[in-house]
Design a protein around this motif. Sequence first.
Motif, mmCIF file in Angstrom:
data_model
loop_
_atom_site.group_PDB
_atom_site.id
_atom_site.type_symbol
_atom_site.label_atom_id
_atom_site.label_comp_id
_atom_site.label_asym_id
_atom_site.label_seq_id
_atom_site.Cartn_x
_atom_site.Cartn_y
_atom_site.Cartn_z
ATOM 1 N N GLY A 99 0.803 -1.222 0.000
ATOM 2 C CA GLY A 99 0.000 0.000 0.000
ATOM 3 C C GLY A 99 0.828 1.262 0.000
ATOM 4 N N ARG A 100 2.138 1.108 0.076
ATOM 5 C CA ARG A 100 3.038 2.276 0.104
ATOM 6 C C ARG A 100 4.331 1.912 -0.622
ATOM 7 N NH1 ARG A 100 5.049 5.407 5.554
ATOM 8 N NH2 ARG A 100 5.185 7.433 4.549
ATOM 9 N N TRP A 101 4.883 2.916 -1.361
ATOM 10 C CA TRP A 101 6.122 2.667 -2.115
ATOM 11 C C TRP A 101 6.941 3.937 -2.177
ATOM 12 C CZ3 TRP A 101 8.936 -1.231 -3.318
ATOM 13 C CH2 TRP A 101 9.877 -1.168 -4.345
ATOM 14 N N ARG A 102 8.251 3.792 -2.090
ATOM 15 C CA ARG A 102 9.182 4.909 -2.275
ATOM 16 C C ARG A 102 10.141 4.549 -3.390
ATOM 17 N NH1 ARG A 102 9.897 5.604 4.037
ATOM 18 N NH2 ARG A 102 8.149 7.018 4.389
ATOM 19 N N THR A 103 10.440 5.547 -4.231
ATOM 20 C CA THR A 103 11.302 5.310 -5.380
ATOM 21 C C THR A 103 12.016 6.601 -5.760
ATOM 22 O OG1 THR A 103 11.357 4.317 -7.597
ATOM 23 C CG2 THR A 103 9.511 5.800 -7.113
ATOM 24 N N ASP A 104 13.075 6.479 -6.535
ATOM 25 C CA ASP A 104 13.845 7.636 -6.997
ATOM 26 C C ASP A 104 13.941 7.620 -8.509
ATOM 27 O OD1 ASP A 104 14.387 8.470 -4.394
ATOM 28 O OD2 ASP A 104 16.329 7.458 -4.320
ATOM 29 N N HIS A 105 14.084 8.834 -9.067
ATOM 30 C CA HIS A 105 14.338 8.989 -10.489
ATOM 31 C C HIS A 105 15.397 10.081 -10.664
ATOM 32 C CE1 HIS A 105 13.877 9.510 -14.782
ATOM 33 N NE2 HIS A 105 13.665 10.790 -14.593
ATOM 34 N N PRO A 106 16.647 9.691 -10.990
ATOM 35 C CA PRO A 106 17.656 10.716 -11.273
ATOM 36 C C PRO A 106 17.397 11.334 -12.643
ATOM 37 C CG PRO A 106 18.591 8.509 -11.486
ATOM 38 C CD PRO A 106 17.161 8.344 -11.062
ATOM 39 N N CYS A 107 17.433 12.660 -12.714
ATOM 40 C CA CYS A 107 17.176 13.377 -13.961
ATOM 41 C C CYS A 107 18.265 14.431 -14.130
ATOM 42 C CB CYS A 107 15.787 14.014 -13.925
ATOM 43 S SG CYS A 107 15.330 14.831 -15.452
ATOM 44 N N VAL A 108 19.239 14.137 -14.948
ATOM 45 C CA VAL A 108 20.420 14.976 -15.133
ATOM 46 C C VAL A 108 21.027 15.200 -13.748
ATOM 47 C CG1 VAL A 108 21.346 17.023 -16.259
ATOM 48 C CG2 VAL A 108 19.282 15.970 -17.169
ATOM 49 N N ALA A 109 21.091 16.438 -13.252
ATOM 50 C CA ALA A 109 21.681 16.698 -11.943
ATOM 51 C C ALA A 109 20.640 16.740 -10.819
ATOM 52 C CB ALA A 109 22.451 18.012 -11.968
ATOM 53 N N ASP A 110 19.356 16.613 -11.167
ATOM 54 C CA ASP A 110 18.287 16.666 -10.164
ATOM 55 C C ASP A 110 17.882 15.246 -9.760
ATOM 56 O OD1 ASP A 110 18.107 19.493 -10.327
ATOM 57 O OD2 ASP A 110 16.847 19.313 -12.106
ATOM 58 N N LEU A 111 17.281 15.136 -8.573
ATOM 59 C CA LEU A 111 16.777 13.855 -8.105
ATOM 60 C C LEU A 111 15.306 13.997 -7.759
ATOM 61 C CD1 LEU A 111 17.236 10.901 -7.232
ATOM 62 C CD2 LEU A 111 17.742 11.785 -4.945
ATOM 63 N N TYR A 112 14.482 13.152 -8.381
ATOM 64 C CA TYR A 112 13.057 13.074 -8.072
ATOM 65 C C TYR A 112 12.884 11.933 -7.075
ATOM 66 C CZ TYR A 112 11.830 16.040 -12.057
ATOM 67 O OH TYR A 112 11.696 17.092 -12.928
ATOM 68 N N ARG A 113 12.383 12.228 -5.894
ATOM 69 C CA ARG A 113 12.155 11.217 -4.861
ATOM 70 C C ARG A 113 10.648 11.096 -4.672
ATOM 71 N NH1 ARG A 113 16.533 11.005 -0.839
ATOM 72 N NH2 ARG A 113 17.187 9.456 -2.333
ATOM 73 N N GLY A 114 10.098 9.922 -5.007
ATOM 74 C CA GLY A 114 8.657 9.735 -5.001
ATOM 75 C C GLY A 114 8.172 8.844 -3.881
ATOM 76 N N GLU A 115 6.969 9.152 -3.402
ATOM 77 C CA GLU A 115 6.298 8.312 -2.418
ATOM 78 C C GLU A 115 4.853 8.117 -2.873
ATOM 79 O OE1 GLU A 115 5.130 8.445 2.272
ATOM 80 O OE2 GLU A 115 7.040 9.280 1.645
ATOM 81 N N PHE A 116 4.398 6.877 -2.866
ATOM 82 C CA PHE A 116 3.052 6.499 -3.300
ATOM 83 C C PHE A 116 2.332 5.882 -2.110
ATOM 84 C CE2 PHE A 116 5.722 6.746 -6.904
ATOM 85 C CZ PHE A 116 4.929 7.029 -8.000
#
Length: 171
Positions: A99-116
Amino acid sequence: MSAFLPVPEVLVHLRGCWRLQRSVRDLANGAEGEFSGTTVFSPLDDGGLLHRESGTFVWQGVPRPAERTLRFLPGAVPGTADVRFADGRPFHDLDLTTGRWRTDHPCVADLYRGEFEVYDEDRWRTTWRVGGPAKDLLLVTDYTRDRSAGDPASTAPRPTAGSSGPRGPRP
């Protein structure tokens, strides 16, 4: 008891039409925006889902139409998804079996940190914290299943995994 709803099959759970409301905050300068619209998850021929989001993005009082397309493909583990951009580039993995998930997406020099987080059959939320030299953003999206829409996913065109779909601004 967990505050989150375990989802044994993410692609089955997401299928259909969802209303969404997204708040966007630039943490560096305090600017705020909001996106409201719909997301339709319709079946792909390969067993995945095509995610089409469309609506209105208001940034600092200026409204404009916005849309994005993603592909939710079957993941490496049953019940999970491999989320990709419309052009096939990898975005992130998704496993909602707890029911919950955490994930990352590196995008060039930025980092997208996601939580669902899945709250029940009809409500879920994503939170993306974007940090790096170019961005300092917080995006929170609440999804509510739109049962009044019927099941447009069952009658929508079934694009293949290789087709790109519409592109536009990514709120």
